[in-house]
Design a protein around this motif. Structure first.
Motif, PDB file in Angstrom:
ATOM      1  N   LEU A 156      48.856  27.297   9.512  1.00  0.00           N
ATOM      2  CA  LEU A 156      47.842  27.634   8.527  1.00  0.00           C
ATOM      3  C   LEU A 156      46.839  28.399   8.674  1.00  0.00           C
ATOM      4  CD1 LEU A 156      47.602  23.660   7.528  1.00  0.00           C
ATOM      5  CD2 LEU A 156      48.807  25.502   6.269  1.00  0.00           C
ATOM      6  N   LEU A 178      46.431  31.373   6.000  1.00  0.00           N
ATOM      7  CA  LEU A 178      45.232  31.490   5.256  1.00  0.00           C
ATOM      8  C   LEU A 178      43.995  32.323   5.456  1.00  0.00           C
ATOM      9  CD1 LEU A 178      45.502  27.680   4.328  1.00  0.00           C
ATOM     10  CD2 LEU A 178      46.447  29.561   3.040  1.00  0.00           C
ATOM     11  N   SER A 203      44.473  41.473   7.574  1.00  0.00           N
ATOM     12  CA  SER A 203      45.846  41.090   7.209  1.00  0.00           C
ATOM     13  C   SER A 203      46.919  42.100   8.040  1.00  0.00           C
ATOM     14  CB  SER A 203      45.812  41.307   5.742  1.00  0.00           C
ATOM     15  OG  SER A 203      45.848  42.506   5.442  1.00  0.00           O
ATOM     16  N   TRP A 250      35.938  29.798   2.774  1.00  0.00           N
ATOM     17  CA  TRP A 250      37.399  30.578   2.641  1.00  0.00           C
ATOM     18  C   TRP A 250      36.854  32.024   3.006  1.00  0.00           C
ATOM     19  CZ3 TRP A 250      41.626  28.268   2.977  1.00  0.00           C
ATOM     20  CH2 TRP A 250      41.814  26.924   2.116  1.00  0.00           C
TER      21      TRP A 250
END
Length: 233
Positions: free
Chosen positions: A102, A106, A173, A228
């Motif tokens: 996760l 995420l 990323s 987040w």
């Protein structure tokens, strides 16, 4: 606190900040574009931080037995991006396959599967980790640590404050986009620490070997909320 609802809750326990000074020119090339190395009086620092997580769950979700509690071990340095200081993680080993997947998906964080053992007796924590993640660089850690002395308050501008008072994390990323996430907690309950480190190969993938005595701090317990992540533009 940010105006956005926090995403995750957790508590960190029996945490030891282990830091070694590293020449800035050694660490700077290891960072992605858009992330700059942060230094204290011209000195960069590389940290190894073992601890145990409890109560890990998304907002509004109760703890899950066997999932919400696990040990974690991270390798980190300190950076700035867009003018804001924070933590850059080279690796985060965890004994929780679900959390690893996760966090990678995420939060774009370099979490890795590991077999980990930890115990505490008489104030001494014994901690060991063996990375088992498929395709990841090998990494091992084994040592023991304990807090010593009375609680301390890290004065603003001190090295202790600079190493620990970091309320943002950075990640990237696979496409190279840089992200920032905010965490929220009370001031660290710090004490000095002692440690015996038997094995530590966490930085070998960076071409580095730890040497010399680390700067040590201990924190007993801290409740944390995490937002987040958002892309740094």
């Amino acid at each position: 606190m940010s105006s956005r609802p926090w995403a995750l809750r957790m508590s960190w326990h029996d945490l030891c900040f282990m830091h070694w000074p590293v020449p800035p020119e050694v660490l700077a090339p290891t960072l992605p574009r858009g992330v700059e190395l942060d230094t204290y009086d011209g000195q960069a620092w590389l940290g190894v931080v073992p601890f145990t997580m409890t109560g890990v769950a998304p907002r509004g979700v109760p703890d899950v037995p066997g999932v919400s509690t696990f040990p974690e071990l991270n390798l980190r340095t300190y950076v700035t991006a867009g003018g804001t200081g924070g933590v850059w993680f080279y690796s985060l080993d965890a004994a929780n396959p679900l959390a690893v997947r996760l966090a990678r998906a995420l939060f774009h964080l370099p979490y890795f599967d590991a077999r980990m053992w930890t115990s505490r007796e008489g104030g001494v924590t014994r901690y060991a980790s063996l990375r088992t993640h498929a395709g990841a660089p090998a990494a091992r850690f084994a040592g023991a640590y304990r807090p010593v002395g009375e609680p301390i308050t890290a004065p603003a501008g001190s090295l202790e404050d600079w190493l620990t008072n970091r309320l943002y994390l950075y990640s990237a990323s696979p496409a190279g986009r840089v992200y920032r996430g905010r965490i929220h907690h009370q001031p660290w309950p710090l004490r000095r620490a002692e440690a015996v480190i038997r094995e530590n190969t966490l930085a070998q993938s960076l071409g580095m070997i730890f040497s010399g005595e680390p700067h040590l701090l201990h924190a007993e317990s801290l409740d944390v909320r995490a937002d987040w992540i958002e892309q740094v533009r």
